[in-house]
Write an enzyme that holds these catalytic residues in place. Sequence first.
Site, mmCIF file in Angstrom:
data_model
loop_
_atom_site.group_PDB
_atom_site.id
_atom_site.type_symbol
_atom_site.label_atom_id
_atom_site.label_comp_id
_atom_site.label_asym_id
_atom_site.label_seq_id
_atom_site.Cartn_x
_atom_site.Cartn_y
_atom_site.Cartn_z
ATOM 1 N N GLY A 317 -3.230 5.911 -4.077
ATOM 2 C CA GLY A 317 -3.680 5.837 -2.674
ATOM 3 C C GLY A 317 -2.452 6.813 -1.768
ATOM 4 C CD GLU A 318 2.124 6.357 -1.514
ATOM 5 O OE1 GLU A 318 2.349 7.566 -1.449
ATOM 6 O OE2 GLU A 318 3.144 5.789 -2.036
#
Length: 359
Positions: A317-318
């Site tokens: 993610g991120e």
Amino acid sequence: MQILADLLNTIPAIDPAAMSRAQRHIDGLLKPVGSLGKLEALAIQLAGMPGLNGIPHVGKKAILVMCADHGVWEEGVAISPKEVTAIQAENMTRGTTGVCVLAAQAGANVHVIDVGIDTAEPIPGLINMRVARGSGNIASAPAMSRRQAEKLLLDVICYTRELAKNGVTLFGVGELGMANTTPAAAIVSTITGWDPEEVVGIGANLPTDKLANKIDVVRRAITLNQPNPQDGVDVLAKVGGFDLVGIAGVMLGAASCGLPVLLDGFLSYAAALAACQMSPAIKPYLIPSHLSAEKGARIALSHLGLEPYLNMDMRLGEGSGAALAMPIIEAACAIYNNMGELAASNIVLPGNTTSDLNS
């Protein structure tokens, strides 16, 4: 909210004439027709986006990371302490997280935005759009009110449009929030119609013996809140989270400027499903970066009709996948703008009847 409704109705259509011109130009470049495969299709897609004025190019690049906590964490659907959201958000301000390192490599700025972190005070260095200290526990209540969802959408849309005015032509989306794959799975299950058992995955290394509980939590959330799958705002408000709303806002904001958005992983697919329910016109502006390793990824992407460019077994993610794919966008622009033409070298390929060859 009428302002939001009005904005959604003004998202420009892709320009088919510009795409046709781009196709002819690419077919006349120094290569066999179609030999650069998906890069050619990507360049043509970019050419059709009004914000790029018919010429695929990349100006400034920005990845917007939406950070928020989730009340559903209380249901035991994540193994990381909730405080990790705030800790990692602080690390992002130092440039030490995965997305920050990859974004720096790609030459992109990372905008870390607090839309709902559960801390007493705002975290220094973050852009403060906090709606509340975490969303509601979707297993027992809605994530937020519709008004909260609409206001956050509008705030993020406005922020995204301001970045576009300042020269950003390529956006990426990312998120940070413990337990956030649970509301993402609820959104995907609601909009695609697939059972939670087929959609729910392990997220950030949830032990397999806890997976049944996570599936049950998603099923309970949908049964309790009864989100309308035809209403993207309703789905986000009832079984989503502030980070998911924020991601959808970036997509809507970029599309309203006629500019591309690189998706990241599973969270971004869920937000895209909701955003496309709000405005189907945004879909041609969405570019899938990579295939998330999360279980429901293929289901979500299939419903969106998108095929990712990379398959790296990533599920961080991120915005990490979006950052990793930015050079692919730049490569598509480079071949369009920098390759020589067949006609200039007096090369005629069998079956090539493009206007470039006859010019």
